[in-house]
Enzyme design. Structure first.
Site, PDB file in Angstrom:
ATOM      1  N   ASP A 195      39.558  36.199  33.304  1.00 52.91           N
ATOM      2  CA  ASP A 195      38.627  35.871  34.464  1.00 52.91           C
ATOM      3  C   ASP A 195      37.322  35.756  33.947  1.00 52.91           C
ATOM      4  O   ASP A 195      36.545  36.561  33.342  1.00 52.91           O
ATOM      5  CB  ASP A 195      38.633  37.535  35.074  1.00 52.91           C
ATOM      6  CG  ASP A 195      38.018  37.474  36.592  1.00 52.91           C
ATOM      7  OD1 ASP A 195      36.899  36.624  36.619  1.00 52.91           O
ATOM      8  OD2 ASP A 195      38.307  37.961  37.233  1.00 52.91           O
ATOM      9  N   HIS A 196      36.766  34.460  34.339  1.00 58.98           N
ATOM     10  CA  HIS A 196      35.703  34.010  33.636  1.00 58.98           C
ATOM     11  C   HIS A 196      34.546  34.847  33.924  1.00 58.98           C
ATOM     12  O   HIS A 196      33.318  34.830  33.361  1.00 58.98           O
ATOM     13  CB  HIS A 196      35.412  32.631  33.723  1.00 58.98           C
ATOM     14  CG  HIS A 196      35.142  32.130  34.915  1.00 58.98           C
ATOM     15  ND1 HIS A 196      36.118  31.803  35.931  1.00 58.98           N
ATOM     16  CD2 HIS A 196      33.617  32.019  35.625  1.00 58.98           C
ATOM     17  CE1 HIS A 196      35.278  31.357  37.031  1.00 58.98           C
ATOM     18  NE2 HIS A 196      34.252  31.551  37.030  1.00 58.98           N
ATOM     19  N   HIS A 258      38.176  37.716  40.946  1.00 61.18           N
ATOM     20  CA  HIS A 258      36.591  37.825  40.459  1.00 61.18           C
ATOM     21  C   HIS A 258      35.858  39.012  40.909  1.00 61.18           C
ATOM     22  O   HIS A 258      35.299  39.836  40.108  1.00 61.18           O
ATOM     23  CB  HIS A 258      36.002  36.672  40.531  1.00 61.18           C
ATOM     24  CG  HIS A 258      36.518  35.231  40.109  1.00 61.18           C
ATOM     25  ND1 HIS A 258      36.890  35.279  38.723  1.00 61.18           N
ATOM     26  CD2 HIS A 258      36.835  34.009  40.556  1.00 61.18           C
ATOM     27  CE1 HIS A 258      37.245  34.035  38.435  1.00 61.18           C
ATOM     28  NE2 HIS A 258      37.316  33.471  39.627  1.00 61.18           N
TER      29      HIS A 258
END
Length: 506
Positions: A195-196, A258
């Site tokens: 999950d950037h 996110h």
């Protein structure tokens, strides 16, 4: 596996980085071109990769190693925003790039990959370490994992790890099924769900800000916090990804992963130690404390939206239903706003408002923590209490922190007005912040899962989102209900107004 947590490491990138091969499935896709290769090149540029580092690209398109290297060079030159290509660094980096063409459903691909890994191990001295990165359609995750396992590549002389991009399923049942299938080949400890957002500096800095200072954490609870707003706004539309986006929508694409991970990081309890397991345990515990909604509560505490056509900056902007690849009668949400409630002692009764959307006025991701105002107003105030005693953590585009409070105006008696104290990463440290993918790729190579999502977190998130999905499917909404370039449906404003709150305009 390292014993030190990255948050305690002042030289995060100076930790021992082992040699390895990264195998990228979907090497001709946008993610590889725009994010992965530029991030890996920057790590090489900064001398943060081991000398035995290698990349093996996998895709159906027939390419030679040299053709693949040339395509990746173009990607680095085009998408490395703050790094010019250094010919000497590139020449060394490119020697570690190679390519295998094939179809993921063909067992021959994995035999050829095995041969290539053996060759790379002999030539680059990777020690058999391999990181398999799935930059493909989600429907291909399980087949690829099984292909890796059937070819005996799930185990080797060194470590083997699997990195999976979101979405992790499309509901709770599919998320569990995907996990079960991946676990047939890889242990949970070797599955890295990326999950950037968790790799962004400001999201990491939430933990330092809260637990590294003595002045904020005592206020971080229902006694002092009135409500929290988390915004993930995008100014663009679907940008040619209409066919994909109409199958996902804003709720699944942004909130389920996110923004719920951001919420968990903001609201989690302090961990006993800053080891990966402890930190992830607390994030998971927080997600499990979010109250699942009944259908009636969904209608009260959520708003779905879809943008319609508008004229912005002198140009006509199409509505979602007019975008390429989108069904003209699509009911996909391009905007979602949810009031979440955390049922624990710290946060009981405090609403966490989370919103995200396409075609909003600007691109911004931020967390706004509204503290309670003073119980008695002793002084004159220029603009009331709106926006005062507010802590803002900016995740993008400019990472930083801002604190708003009241101060006396000069020469005006005791009239107060809001002022801000600002911290900006770039100006405060005078150095470049690594991209999220640089941070997360390096962590996966090192074997540090602190910033990665664990399966129990995925299931907890879906348990919260699934009731919203189900109620929205059964509810007819008159789409489109907000104009492109606006801040979303009027119903989202009304949702906050019922509790005496208003959305902050970033």
């Amino acid at each position: 596996m390292p014993t030190d947590n990255p948050f305690q490491d002042p030289l995060r990138f100076e930790r021992q980085v082992p040699p390895c091969a990264i195998v990228i499935f979907g090497a001709n896709g946008d993610l590889t071109k725009r994010k992965l290769l530029p991030a890996l090149y920057r790590l090489a540029y900064d001398r943060r990769l081991a000398s035995g580092f290698a990349v093996i690209g996998i895709s159906r398109t027939p390419l030679t190693d040299d053709q693949f290297r040339e395509k990746m060079r173009d990607s680095v030159e085009q998408f490395s925003e703050d790094t010019k290509l250094d010919e000497e660094v590139w020449a060394d980096f490119a020697r570690g790039l190679s390519y295998v063409a094939g179809d993921i459903g063909d067992p021959a691909l994995y035999k050829n990959l095995a041969d290539k890994l053996a060759q790379v191990e002999a030539e680059r001295h990777t020690g058999g370490n391999a990181l398999f990165y799935l930059s493909t359609q989600p429907s291909q995750y399980a087949p690829i994992a099984h292909g890796i396992g059937a070819a005996g590549l799930g185990k080797g002389n060194g470590w083997r790890r699997l990195v999976v991009e979101k979405p992790f399923g499309h509901d709770l049942s599919s998320a569990r099924e995907l996990s079960d299938r991946l676990h047939e080949v890889f242990e949970e400890s070797d599955v890295y769900r990326i999950d950037h957002y968790l790799g962004k500096e400001t999201v990491q800095n939430i933990l330092a800000f809260r637990f590294g200072n003595g002045i904020f954490e005592p206020l971080w609870n229902r006694r002092y916090v009135n409500h929290v707003q988390i915004t993930g706004a995008e100014a663009i539309g679907v940008e040619g990804r209409g066919a994909y986006y109409q199958e996902a929508g804003a709720l699944d694409d942004m909130i389920q992963n996110h923004l719920l991970q951001v919420l968990a990081t903001i609201a989690m309890e302090p961990s006993a130690s800053f080891q990966a397991t402890s930190v992830r345990d607390e994030r998971s515990k927080l997600l499990r404390s979010i109250r699942p909604m009944t259908s009636a509560e969904v209608l009260e505490n959520t708003v779905a939206g879809q943008y319609g056509a508008a004229r912005i900056g002198g140009e006509d902007v199409p509505g979602f239903r007019q975008e390429q690849g989108v069904d003209p009668k699509s009911r996909t949400n391009t905007y979602a706003a949810v009031a979440f409630f955390v049922d624990n002692w710290r946060w009981a009764g405090v609403p966490f408002y989370v919103r995200t959307g396409k075609r909003l006025p600007k691109r911004v991701t931020e967390i706004a923590i509204q503290f309670n105002t003073a119980p008695l107003h002793l002084f004159n105030q220029d603009s009331g209490d709106a926006g005062v005693n507010l802590l803002i953590l900016r995740i993008q585009p400019e990472e930083g922190i801002s604190l708003k409070f009241l101060s006396k105006r000069p020469g005006s008696g005791m009239t107060l007005r809001p002022v801000s104290m600002d911290f900006n990463y770039g100006s405060s440290f005078g150095e470049r912040s690594p991209s999220a993918y640089e941070t997360l790729l390096l962590d996966a190579i090192i074997g540090d899962p602190t910033l990665y999502t664990r399966q129990d977190m995925v299931e907890a998130s879906w348990s919260v989102v699934e009731p919203i999905q189900n109620t929205w499917k059964e509810t007819e909404t008159d789409f489109p209900n907000y104009a492109a370039g606006s801040w979303g449906p009027a119903a989202a404003d009304a949702m906050l107004a019922r509790r005496g709150h208003v959305w902050r305009k970033p």
